[in-house]
Design a protein around this motif. Structure first.
Motif, mmCIF file in Angstrom:
data_model
loop_
_atom_site.group_PDB
_atom_site.id
_atom_site.type_symbol
_atom_site.label_atom_id
_atom_site.label_comp_id
_atom_site.label_asym_id
_atom_site.label_seq_id
_atom_site.Cartn_x
_atom_site.Cartn_y
_atom_site.Cartn_z
ATOM 1 N N GLY A 103 6.744 7.099 1.646
ATOM 2 C CA GLY A 103 7.661 6.650 0.611
ATOM 3 C C GLY A 103 8.804 7.636 0.385
ATOM 4 O O GLY A 103 9.861 7.265 -0.114
ATOM 5 N N ASP A 132 9.964 -0.505 -0.461
ATOM 6 C CA ASP A 132 9.778 -0.671 -1.907
ATOM 7 C C ASP A 132 11.011 -1.286 -2.562
ATOM 8 O O ASP A 132 10.900 -2.125 -3.455
ATOM 9 C CB ASP A 132 9.425 0.676 -2.557
ATOM 10 C CG ASP A 132 8.086 1.218 -2.057
ATOM 11 O OD1 ASP A 132 7.263 0.413 -1.571
ATOM 12 O OD2 ASP A 132 7.861 2.442 -2.132
ATOM 13 N N GLY A 136 5.449 -2.012 0.290
ATOM 14 C CA GLY A 136 5.084 -2.000 1.715
ATOM 15 C C GLY A 136 3.941 -2.945 2.063
ATOM 16 O O GLY A 136 4.095 -3.833 2.912
ATOM 17 N N ASP A 196 4.284 -6.386 4.274
ATOM 18 C CA ASP A 196 3.492 -6.423 5.511
ATOM 19 C C ASP A 196 2.628 -7.691 5.546
ATOM 20 O O ASP A 196 2.556 -8.402 6.555
ATOM 21 C CB ASP A 196 2.614 -5.164 5.562
ATOM 22 C CG ASP A 196 2.019 -4.913 6.944
ATOM 23 O OD1 ASP A 196 2.364 -5.647 7.884
ATOM 24 O OD2 ASP A 196 1.192 -3.979 7.062
ATOM 25 N N GLY A 220 2.229 7.127 4.526
ATOM 26 C CA GLY A 220 1.785 5.835 3.991
ATOM 27 C C GLY A 220 2.214 4.618 4.798
ATOM 28 O O GLY A 220 1.462 3.653 4.921
ATOM 29 N N ASN A 280 1.186 0.296 8.245
ATOM 30 C CA ASN A 280 1.845 -0.970 8.590
ATOM 31 C C ASN A 280 1.317 -1.570 9.895
ATOM 32 O O ASN A 280 1.263 -0.894 10.925
ATOM 33 C CB ASN A 280 3.350 -0.733 8.691
ATOM 34 C CG ASN A 280 4.100 -2.011 8.918
ATOM 35 O OD1 ASN A 280 4.420 -2.352 10.041
ATOM 36 N ND2 ASN A 280 4.336 -2.740 7.846
HETATM 37 O O1 KG4 Z 1 2.468 8.673 2.057
HETATM 38 P P1 KG4 Z 1 2.491 7.820 0.826
HETATM 39 O O2 KG4 Z 1 1.158 7.406 0.234
HETATM 40 O O3 KG4 Z 1 3.279 8.522 -0.331
HETATM 41 C C1 KG4 Z 1 4.381 9.329 -0.093
HETATM 42 O O4 KG4 Z 1 4.206 10.545 0.184
HETATM 43 O O5 KG4 Z 1 5.496 8.751 -0.132
HETATM 44 O O6 KG4 Z 1 3.367 6.508 1.164
HETATM 45 C C2 KG4 Z 1 3.582 5.459 0.258
HETATM 46 C C3 KG4 Z 1 4.564 4.475 0.900
HETATM 47 C C4 KG4 Z 1 5.086 3.421 -0.088
HETATM 48 O O7 KG4 Z 1 6.500 3.371 0.031
HETATM 49 C C5 KG4 Z 1 4.443 2.127 0.404
HETATM 50 O O8 KG4 Z 1 5.234 0.974 0.145
HETATM 51 C C6 KG4 Z 1 4.310 2.389 1.892
HETATM 52 O O9 KG4 Z 1 3.926 3.757 1.972
HETATM 53 N N1 KG4 Z 1 3.295 1.541 2.540
HETATM 54 C C7 KG4 Z 1 3.575 0.632 3.497
HETATM 55 C C8 KG4 Z 1 2.355 -0.023 3.822
HETATM 56 N N2 KG4 Z 1 1.367 0.531 3.055
HETATM 57 C C9 KG4 Z 1 1.957 1.492 2.279
HETATM 58 N N3 KG4 Z 1 4.737 0.334 4.079
HETATM 59 C C10 KG4 Z 1 4.720 -0.652 5.016
HETATM 60 N N4 KG4 Z 1 3.601 -1.333 5.374
HETATM 61 C C11 KG4 Z 1 2.410 -1.051 4.810
HETATM 62 N N5 KG4 Z 1 1.313 -1.723 5.172
#
Ligand code: KG4
Ligand code: ZN
Length: 342
Positions: free
Chosen positions: A147, A177, A190, A194, A275, A279
């Motif tokens: 994110g 987001d 996300g 997805d 995160g 995907n």
């Molecule tokens: O690494 P993370 O938990 O937190 C940060 O350090 O940012 O990542 C969260 C991000 C969010 O923007 C969320 O929408 C995205 O990861 N995310 C995804 C999926 N699952 C989580 N983006 C695309 N597809 C997914 N399945």
């Protein structure tokens, strides 16, 4: 991977850089003894993104019980645990959130007379795959997408990384987001996009795949604006079709850049982290690239892709063994770039 000789090193990791309050105990062979993650995401949902002040306040309320639970789950005495050291995320991240974890780690290090080390959150993400497999197929090309960050990193070994490219504007997860919010979907967007994309047509909208030259930098803000414009012009297009078209264009950029990096640099493995590594399209694309280039694909499970403290403990074990502990006057670094870590 063994980092220490003699007694087994055991490190408490603490992570509070964004909206997850996390603590974990990990040993020098990267076995996870415990891992506790409490998210304040429900507080932020109504605002469509993380509200820094709310996140900071939630960390203050949650950090002590989370640390205690991580120690107890690991079978340690929570008032005098037999630990080797304490690792904590000291950047990058939200300043108010980072300070809670950093102050807690310093207080515990002082109370228990233990060395402590400040860890770069992105380096933590790079250690996550090592918590699920004994060894990576070094060198590894890693796509780190979350994110807050989007990078292509060449890793020659644990802790030896070269940043080949970074986003010049939004992070990939941030684009997900923001587009989700535009489409009226729940935060975080996300997983929603997805899921919806599975039911839609990626050809419904023609969206740009930003390639900004020959290097490995990334850019997502143009795509986000293009989605807004396209849906204003064609409000009849179904949300699932918009989701599929957006996801197709975003993943195509990431996978094309990753392909260019694999063509340029000789590696044995390819990894996903952060995160957005959850995907489905990205995971499929990386598996396909690995097959094509004859590489080992390292795709961590969802729990290891998203923010957790086990990855911080793992990076901390490495940093304690190689660079030594941090001083007790260490500051939080909200903008600490991975390229500055050595
Ligand atoms: O690494 P993370 O938990 O937190 C940060 O350090 O940012 O990542 C969260 C991000 C969010 O923007 C969320 O929408 C995205 O990861 N995310 C995804 C999926 N699952 C989580 N983006 C695309 N597809 C997914 N399945
Ligand atoms: Zn993260």
């Amino acid at each position: 991977m063994r980092l220490y000789a003699g007694t087994v090193a055991l490190v408490l990791g603490i992570e509070t850089s964004c909206d997850e309050t996390a603590a974990a105990v990990v040993d020098e062979e990267f076995h996870i003894h415990s891992s506790v993650v409490e998210s304040s995401i429900n507080l932020h949902r109504a605002f469509g993104g993380v509200v820094p002040e709310l996140a900071g306040r939630a960390h203050v309320a949650t950090i002590a019980p989370v640390v205690r639970r991580a120690l107890e789950d690991a079978g340690l005495d929570s008032s005098a645990p037999a630990l080797t050291g304490i690792a904590v995320t000291s950047g990058p991240g939200l300043i108010g959130s980072l300070l809670v974890g950093l102050s807690t780690a310093k207080a515990l290090a002082l109370a228990w007379d233990l060395p402590f080390v400040g860890v770069n959150h992105l380096e933590g993400h790079l250690f996550a795959p090592l918590l699920e497999t004994n060894e990576l197929a070094w060198p590894v090309m890693t796509l780190l997408v979350s994110g807050g960050h989007s990078l292509i990193v060449l890793q020659r070994g644990p802790g030896q990384h070269e940043v080949l490219g970074e986003t010049i504007d939004d992070a990939a997860g941030e684009a997900y987001d923001k587009v989700a919010r535009w489409l009226g979907l729940a935060y975080p967007g996300g997983p929603e996009i997805d899921r919806l994309a599975q039911e839609g047509s990626p050809d419904a909208l023609t969206l740009p795949v930003s390639m900004i030259g020959e290097d490995f930098d990334l850019s997502f803000s143009g795509l986000k604006t293009a989605v807004v414009r396209a849906t204003q012009l064609r409000p009849d297009v179904a949300v699932a079709d918009v989701a599929a078209s957006f996801q197709g264009a975003l993943c195509e950029q990431l996978l094309r850049k990753l392909r260019q990096a694999l063509e340029r640099y000789e590696v044995e493995g390819v990894a996903l982290a952060g995160g957005v590594a959850a995907n489905s399209m990205l995971r499929g694309g990386v598996r396909q690239l690995a097959r094509e280039f004859g590489l080992v694909a390292h795709l961590p499970t969802l729990a290891m892709c998203t923010d957790n403290a086990a990855m911080i403990a793992a990076a901390g074990l490495y940093r304690l063994a190689t660079s030594g502990p941090s001083e007790l006057d260490l500051s939080a670094r909200p903008n600490w770039r991975l390229a500055e870590v050595s």
